[in-house]
Scaffold this motif. Structure first.
Motif, PDB file in Angstrom:
ATOM      1  N   GLU A  23     -32.970 -55.337 -40.333  1.00 55.97           N
ATOM      2  CA  GLU A  23     -31.786 -55.214 -39.714  1.00 55.97           C
ATOM      3  C   GLU A  23     -30.571 -56.624 -40.601  1.00 55.97           C
ATOM      4  O   GLU A  23     -29.517 -56.986 -39.683  1.00 55.97           O
ATOM      5  CB  GLU A  23     -31.512 -54.634 -38.347  1.00 55.97           C
ATOM      6  CG  GLU A  23     -31.938 -53.801 -38.512  1.00 55.97           C
ATOM      7  CD  GLU A  23     -32.201 -53.500 -36.581  1.00 55.97           C
ATOM      8  OE1 GLU A  23     -31.481 -54.371 -35.939  1.00 55.97           O
ATOM      9  OE2 GLU A  23     -32.641 -53.009 -35.932  1.00 55.97           O
ATOM     10  N   ARG A  24     -31.718 -57.908 -40.731  1.00 53.31           N
ATOM     11  CA  ARG A  24     -30.593 -58.613 -40.740  1.00 53.31           C
ATOM     12  C   ARG A  24     -31.173 -59.533 -42.084  1.00 53.31           C
ATOM     13  O   ARG A  24     -32.046 -58.632 -42.685  1.00 53.31           O
ATOM     14  CB  ARG A  24     -31.154 -60.179 -39.443  1.00 53.31           C
ATOM     15  CG  ARG A  24     -31.303 -59.696 -37.936  1.00 53.31           C
ATOM     16  CD  ARG A  24     -31.302 -61.223 -37.561  1.00 53.31           C
ATOM     17  NE  ARG A  24     -32.822 -60.625 -37.905  1.00 53.31           N
ATOM     18  CZ  ARG A  24     -34.041 -60.501 -37.074  1.00 53.31           C
ATOM     19  NH1 ARG A  24     -33.560 -59.199 -36.017  1.00 53.31           N
ATOM     20  NH2 ARG A  24     -35.418 -60.734 -36.919  1.00 53.31           N
ATOM     21  N   ASN A  70     -22.646 -64.482 -41.674  1.00 45.69           N
ATOM     22  CA  ASN A  70     -23.682 -62.516 -41.358  1.00 45.69           C
ATOM     23  C   ASN A  70     -24.565 -62.440 -41.340  1.00 45.69           C
ATOM     24  O   ASN A  70     -24.479 -61.081 -41.198  1.00 45.69           O
ATOM     25  CB  ASN A  70     -22.000 -61.534 -41.556  1.00 45.69           C
ATOM     26  CG  ASN A  70     -21.490 -60.739 -41.253  1.00 45.69           C
ATOM     27  OD1 ASN A  70     -20.988 -60.796 -39.861  1.00 45.69           O
ATOM     28  ND2 ASN A  70     -21.363 -60.112 -41.668  1.00 45.69           N
ATOM     29  N   SER A  71     -25.068 -63.152 -40.790  1.00 42.11           N
ATOM     30  CA  SER A  71     -27.266 -62.215 -41.148  1.00 42.11           C
ATOM     31  C   SER A  71     -27.550 -61.843 -40.308  1.00 42.11           C
ATOM     32  O   SER A  71     -28.538 -61.524 -40.289  1.00 42.11           O
ATOM     33  CB  SER A  71     -27.645 -63.703 -41.557  1.00 42.11           C
ATOM     34  OG  SER A  71     -27.697 -64.939 -40.588  1.00 42.11           O
ATOM     35  N   TYR A  72     -26.961 -62.199 -39.276  1.00 43.49           N
ATOM     36  CA  TYR A  72     -27.390 -61.662 -37.717  1.00 43.49           C
ATOM     37  C   TYR A  72     -28.653 -62.839 -37.439  1.00 43.49           C
ATOM     38  O   TYR A  72     -29.032 -62.029 -36.257  1.00 43.49           O
ATOM     39  CB  TYR A  72     -27.695 -60.303 -37.779  1.00 43.49           C
ATOM     40  CG  TYR A  72     -27.072 -59.326 -37.569  1.00 43.49           C
ATOM     41  CD1 TYR A  72     -25.527 -59.186 -36.680  1.00 43.49           C
ATOM     42  CD2 TYR A  72     -25.686 -58.988 -38.691  1.00 43.49           C
ATOM     43  CE1 TYR A  72     -24.237 -58.222 -36.669  1.00 43.49           C
ATOM     44  CE2 TYR A  72     -24.591 -58.518 -39.109  1.00 43.49           C
ATOM     45  CZ  TYR A  72     -23.967 -57.991 -37.826  1.00 43.49           C
ATOM     46  OH  TYR A  72     -22.868 -57.442 -37.918  1.00 43.49           O
ATOM     47  N   ASN A  73     -29.160 -63.774 -37.458  1.00 49.50           N
ATOM     48  CA  ASN A  73     -30.022 -64.710 -37.603  1.00 49.50           C
ATOM     49  C   ASN A  73     -29.425 -65.448 -36.066  1.00 49.50           C
ATOM     50  O   ASN A  73     -28.175 -64.933 -36.192  1.00 49.50           O
ATOM     51  CB  ASN A  73     -30.590 -64.998 -38.840  1.00 49.50           C
ATOM     52  CG  ASN A  73     -31.280 -63.697 -39.174  1.00 49.50           C
ATOM     53  OD1 ASN A  73     -31.983 -63.793 -39.353  1.00 49.50           O
ATOM     54  ND2 ASN A  73     -30.955 -64.599 -40.532  1.00 49.50           N
ATOM     55  N   TRP A  74     -30.327 -65.403 -35.729  1.00 52.26           N
ATOM     56  CA  TRP A  74     -30.569 -66.781 -34.061  1.00 52.26           C
ATOM     57  C   TRP A  74     -30.401 -68.602 -34.684  1.00 52.26           C
ATOM     58  O   TRP A  74     -31.358 -68.479 -35.564  1.00 52.26           O
ATOM     59  CB  TRP A  74     -31.470 -66.231 -33.447  1.00 52.26           C
ATOM     60  CG  TRP A  74     -31.613 -66.576 -32.301  1.00 52.26           C
ATOM     61  CD1 TRP A  74     -30.826 -67.180 -31.204  1.00 52.26           C
ATOM     62  CD2 TRP A  74     -33.153 -66.506 -31.507  1.00 52.26           C
ATOM     63  NE1 TRP A  74     -30.902 -67.222 -30.474  1.00 52.26           N
ATOM     64  CE2 TRP A  74     -32.611 -66.632 -30.064  1.00 52.26           C
ATOM     65  CE3 TRP A  74     -33.947 -65.460 -31.378  1.00 52.26           C
ATOM     66  CZ2 TRP A  74     -33.176 -66.631 -28.805  1.00 52.26           C
ATOM     67  CZ3 TRP A  74     -35.165 -65.857 -30.569  1.00 52.26           C
ATOM     68  CH2 TRP A  74     -34.266 -66.299 -29.142  1.00 52.26           C
ATOM     69  N   LEU A  75     -29.491 -68.697 -34.145  1.00 52.46           N
ATOM     70  CA  LEU A  75     -29.994 -69.696 -34.185  1.00 52.46           C
ATOM     71  C   LEU A  75     -29.982 -71.108 -32.709  1.00 52.46           C
ATOM     72  O   LEU A  75     -29.306 -70.706 -32.052  1.00 52.46           O
ATOM     73  CB  LEU A  75     -28.082 -71.217 -34.750  1.00 52.46           C
ATOM     74  CG  LEU A  75     -27.577 -72.099 -35.106  1.00 52.46           C
ATOM     75  CD1 LEU A  75     -27.995 -72.163 -36.169  1.00 52.46           C
ATOM     76  CD2 LEU A  75     -26.322 -72.131 -35.336  1.00 52.46           C
ATOM     77  N   ARG A  76     -30.534 -72.191 -33.141  1.00 57.25           N
ATOM     78  CA  ARG A  76     -30.726 -72.755 -32.300  1.00 57.25           C
ATOM     79  C   ARG A  76     -31.459 -74.278 -32.411  1.00 57.25           C
ATOM     80  O   ARG A  76     -31.087 -74.296 -33.055  1.00 57.25           O
ATOM     81  CB  ARG A  76     -32.251 -71.996 -31.065  1.00 57.25           C
ATOM     82  CG  ARG A  76     -32.485 -70.306 -30.671  1.00 57.25           C
ATOM     83  CD  ARG A  76     -34.155 -69.991 -30.859  1.00 57.25           C
ATOM     84  NE  ARG A  76     -33.423 -69.863 -29.431  1.00 57.25           N
ATOM     85  CZ  ARG A  76     -34.772 -70.460 -28.681  1.00 57.25           C
ATOM     86  NH1 ARG A  76     -35.875 -69.515 -28.771  1.00 57.25           N
ATOM     87  NH2 ARG A  76     -34.442 -70.188 -26.665  1.00 57.25           N
ATOM     88  N   ALA A  77     -31.071 -74.684 -31.159  1.00 56.87           N
ATOM     89  CA  ALA A  77     -31.934 -76.242 -30.895  1.00 56.87           C
ATOM     90  C   ALA A  77     -32.946 -76.642 -30.255  1.00 56.87           C
ATOM     91  O   ALA A  77     -32.916 -75.933 -29.596  1.00 56.87           O
ATOM     92  CB  ALA A  77     -30.707 -77.195 -30.469  1.00 56.87           C
ATOM     93  N   GLU A  78     -33.568 -77.430 -30.595  1.00 58.40           N
ATOM     94  CA  GLU A  78     -34.618 -77.661 -29.784  1.00 58.40           C
ATOM     95  C   GLU A  78     -33.792 -78.927 -29.373  1.00 58.40           C
ATOM     96  O   GLU A  78     -33.983 -80.312 -29.839  1.00 58.40           O
ATOM     97  CB  GLU A  78     -36.070 -77.834 -30.768  1.00 58.40           C
ATOM     98  CG  GLU A  78     -37.527 -77.692 -29.569  1.00 58.40           C
ATOM     99  CD  GLU A  78     -38.133 -78.131 -30.494  1.00 58.40           C
ATOM    100  OE1 GLU A  78     -39.341 -79.277 -31.024  1.00 58.40           O
ATOM    101  OE2 GLU A  78     -38.723 -77.357 -32.125  1.00 58.40           O
TER     102      GLU A  78
END
Length: 895
Positions: A745-746, A682-690
């Motif tokens: 905000e995060r 619930n951090s509102y951060n962004w999860l990605r993969a490279e």
């Protein structure tokens, strides 16, 4: 000035608590944007055009504006929604909306708060520390009751309305005392505040201080992470009923009571003066930092805290706080009032697919263009949310799409609501209710909802209107409306001499920018059921959900049907190894490929045979990576855990899990989709993969654009949306991103866990029936086609127009596989090769590839009644390699 002996109405009595400093608290994330010096501001030049005005209730109107502002030599455009409230109208009022059940620490969406409090409109409110319990940073007053005092922070403004309906905007301090049985008084530090670092001296807010916590504080801990041991006294009906020294009282504050929370010197005072049975009186007020005058909260109808001042005396004001961390082009929320003081303005700027957001200086320009005399900034970005009640409706609805898209809203600490106090009036009119956008052939129902002389909903059971359309784009059939042709139409309902209209748009293919089936691949076998979630994105940026049965379908290689929102495969053609479900809306096409799809357990983390490591960027970002036993629904398996802390450093911040050092782990060839289980924080951060392809090109894959959930959740990703990935490709890193824009905000720190990463791979080129290793050469002006060295004769030679080489498409599909067909109705050519579907429109530079509208430098042309396509455009979009030899004017195409 508020004086309290015993409880009066909803005002509370306060007692004091003591304790000792035990730890040095860490810097609390979420407050960085609120520190630093102010900076000068010059409003940006914003051009505005009011496009719509709707009455919400008597005294409150919703205004919609389209704006244009120059950015980097180009015009950026967008939409803003403004609620104008007439403070001289006795039937409308403003009030704060607070969390769930009117309590701090609970957080709720604006829609939820509006529904709970019967607000006819509302907007998000004050800034709050996302890592703390959930209480506003600024003052909050409701009907004369000070629910929250302003924090000791520089440059933080608040907006209020007095009980004689005068708007005020100013910076305020809190001043208050507590005494027992008329004895020596002790200073109060505030009411219902989280722990923070006061300015300008820093330190710890709750050290040597006494605070009031009322029954509006929902948590049992008052507050958390205070770095102090509290002493607490419960005050009921003006009398101390419980005292706990060096330990917090258990439970939450009883209704109508309050707790005095003390530490250090304040705790010493409590021990000496606030014994059980002692009578307690509190005396507090707000103090203007501008004039030094006291403001009794009891004189206020409402007050809500904000951030920097934006407008003063009708002009852009210098920012009262540093705004670097709330910069960029974002959704915005602001409050202001007119020079006369008659009108209050609730201002929101949209940041979504149809609007570009604003910078703070652009917001200043917009507000001055509206004629706002004085105004302040409220919490924005992902928090910006407005709800408003359409005429005749019972509840407020989301006014526009938030930054999160769709109906998603962030839960916030408070908001500003608009309320009607009007009595029930007589029927004044009615509003037409129903869909405003229809697909050709779609049938919809419409109804009317009545409203009274105060524009509030009223039962209108006796309204039996007649209906008519302004043109033949839509046709009324007794009780329903059917869309016939693209365009707009005005639907009019009339009853007893009163008429109401609704503008209805029938969407043509030209209105669409994309058509998404919600699935890209499926297995070709009898009994396959593919759930379809069809959405069309319009050129305006809005999205429309479509019933799959409303589309025209063509099935190749199998027989099927659309039923209950799904594609059902009923039979497979003899010898077919691949099938295609082609969906069309007025010639705008997209496709689902069915073949021997293989799902692979790409990584379960049960037996990881390669190295995993952590890297932070910038280097100040810290964290760790580990394989551990799962929890909850994953308690029986091992999972990957990434702990991260992005508190330190500046700019965009990245916490990486490196797979196999710098080598990465190989994806199955042609993987078209992947799924994974993620435990969110619930951090509102962004999860990605490279992902790095065989050609060295890097593709950044969004796993979760916002980690706005807790618990385990299965995420699905369509890899086809990222274009052609050259295989063999490898996943190099999985990582969390905390962007510089909106970092306040995060959450700055947290953890995620990942399990069960699976890939889906469609059939390879061979099973799709596509030839490989083909080399075709053709020369401008020559009808000879060399295919792998074998010559054949074309009936027309390639031509060059405007530097572009053209040829009939059949010579490409004949050599490299695929089909093509001309559609006279839409003037287009549809080309299918493997899992690629390309639609070209005659004499138009835009084209459709796999359901997405794109633009090229060249258009399909007609020469001597032959349709010719751009060779390079078509070949490359179909996955072929094109080479041009200028000297010989020869085109070579390779598969």
């Amino acid at each position: 000035m508020n004086k309290q002996g015993k409880k009066i109405g909803k005002k509370w009595m306060v007692a004091v608590l003591a304790g000792a400093l035990v730890v040095q608290p860490l810097a609390v994330p979420g407050w960085g944007a609120l520190t630093g010096v102010h900076e000068a501001s010059a409003a940006a030049a914003v051009s505005i055009n009011k496009t719509n005005e709707e009455i919400i209730t008597s005294g409150a109107n919703l205004l919609t504006y389209k704006y244009s502002v120059p950015r980097s030599g180009k015009a950026a455009t967008g939409l803003a929604s403004v609620i104008q409230v007439d403070l001289q109208n006795p039937y409308v009022k403003l009030d704060v909306m607070t969390g769930k059940g009117g309590k701090f620490t609970t957080l709720q969406t604006v829609s939820g708060m509006a529904k709970e409090t019967d607000a006819v409109a509302g907007v998000n409110g004050d800034y709050f520390n996302t890592a703390a319990e959930g209480a506003p940073m600024g003052a909050q007053v409701s009907n004369g009751v000070l629910m929250s005092s302003p924090s000791e922070l520089k440059g933080m403004y608040a907006f209020g309305v007095t009980k004689d309906r005068k708007p005020v905007i100013d910076q305020y301090d809190f001043s208050g005392t507590v005494n027992s049985d008329g004895g020596q008084a002790f200073d109060l530090a505030g009411i219902n505040l989280v722990s923070y670092s006061p300015e300008p001296d820093g330190g710890y807010s709750h050290v040597d201080a006494m605070y009031i916590y009322t029954d509006a504080w929902g948590n049992a801990e008052r507050p958390k992470n205070s770095a102090t041991i509290p002493s607490e006294a419960l005050v009921e009906n003006g009398v101390v009923t419980k005292v706990s020294l060096n330990k917090a009282l258990e439970g939450t504050v009883p209704e109508g009571a309050y707790i005095l929370r003390a530490h250090g010197k304040a705790a010493t005072y409590m021990k000496a003066n606030l014994t059980v049975g002692a009578r307690v009186q509190t005396d507090y007020s707000l103090v203007s930092r501008t004039t030094g005058q006291k403001l009794d909260p009891a004189s206020l109808e409402v007050m809500i805290g904000g951030h920097t001042i934006l407008v003063d005396n009708g002009k852009a004001a210098s920012f009262s706080r540093n705004v670097n961390s709330i910069g960029g082009y974002r959704a915005r929320t602001a409050l202001g009032y007119s020079q006369s003081g008659r009108y209050a303005y609730i201002v929101t700027v949209q940041d979504n697919d149809g609007s570009s957001g604003m910078s703070l200086t652009e917001l200043q320009g917009f507000m001055t263009s509206l004629g706002i005399w004085k105004g302040i900034n409220l919490d924005g970005g992902g928090s910006t949310t407005m709800v408003s009640r359409p005429l005749g409706e019972e509840q407020a609805q989301l006014t526009f799409t938030t930054e999160y898209g769709g109906q998603t809203q962030r839960s916030v600490v408070n908001g500003l609501g608009v309320y009607t106090t009007a009595p029930e009036g007589k029927l004044k009119g009615f509003a037409v209710s129903g869909k405003t956008q229809l697909l050709i052939g779609e049938t919809a129902n419409y109804s009317v909802k009545g409203y009274d002389t105060y524009y509030n909903p009223i039962a209108a059971a006796n309204i039996n209107p007649s209906w008519k359309s302004s043109n033949s784009n839509v046709v009324w059939n007794g009780s329903t409306l059917t869309a016939k042709k693209a365009g707009t139409a005005t639907l009019t309902a009339t009853s007893s001499g009163v008429s109401s209209t609704l503008q209805v748009e029938v969407l043509g293919a030209d209105s669409l920018s994309s058509l998404n089936l919600g699935a890209a691949t499926a297995s070709l076998k009898v009994g396959t059921v593919v759930p379809l979630s069809v959405t069309a994105t319009l050129k305006s940026g809005n999205t429309v959900s479509i019933d799959p049965s409303a589309l025209d379908w063509e099935f190749v290689g199998f027989k099927g049907r659309i039923k209950d929102g799904s594609l059902n495969v009923t039979s497979v053609n003899s010898g077919a190894k691949v099938g295609y479900a082609i969906a069309s809306y007025e010639g705008f096409k997209t496709m689902l490929t069915l073949a021997d799809v293989q799902e692979t357990d790409w990584e379960t983390f049960e037996n990881v045979a390669y190295g995993l490591s952590f890297t932070g960027s910038p280097s100040a970002v810290t964290g760790k990576v580990q394989i551990k036993s799962g929890t909850g629904t994953h308690s029986g398996s091992k999972v990957l855990r990434l702990d991260y802390d992005t508190t330190a450093g500046t700019g965009n911040k990245y916490a990486y899990v490196n797979l196999n050092g710098s080598s990465g782990k190989t994806l199955p060839s042609g993987a078209s989709a992947l799924s994974l289980d993620v435990l969110g924080d619930n951090s509102y951060n962004w999860l990605r993969a490279e992902v790095v392809g065989a050609d060295g090109k890097t593709v950044y894959v969004d796993l979760a654009k916002s980690l706005n959930f807790t618990g385990w959740k299965t995420l699905s990703v369509n890899l086809n949306q990222y274009g052609t990935i050259a295989y063999p490709a490898k996943v190099k890193r999985i990582y969390v991103v905390n962007l510089a824009e909106g970092q306040d905000e995060r959450s700055a720190s947290g953890f995620v866990e990942i399990d069960n990463i699976k890939t889906t791979s469609p059939a390879d080129a061979g099973s799709l029936g596509l030839p490989s290793g083909v080399n075709a050469k053709m020369t401008v002006g020559s009808k000879t086609l060399l295919t792998n060295g074998k010559a054949s004769t074309m009936d027309v030679s390639p031509v060059v127009r405007g530097g572009v080489t053209y040829l009939p498409v059949k010579y490409i599909t004949d050599a490299f596989g695929g089909t093509s067909g001309w559609e006279a109705k839409s003037g287009s050519i549809s080309i299918r090769r493997g899992d690629q579907l390309l639609v070209l429109n005659l004499n138009k530079k835009d084209y459709i590839l796999n359901g997405k509208r794109k633009t090229s430098d060249s258009a399909t042309i007609s020469v001597s009644n032959r349709t010719l396509v751009p060779v390079r455009l078509v070949s490359e979009q179909l996955g072929l390699l094109v080479k041009w030899e200028q000297e010989t004017k020869t085109v070579t195409i390779e598969s």
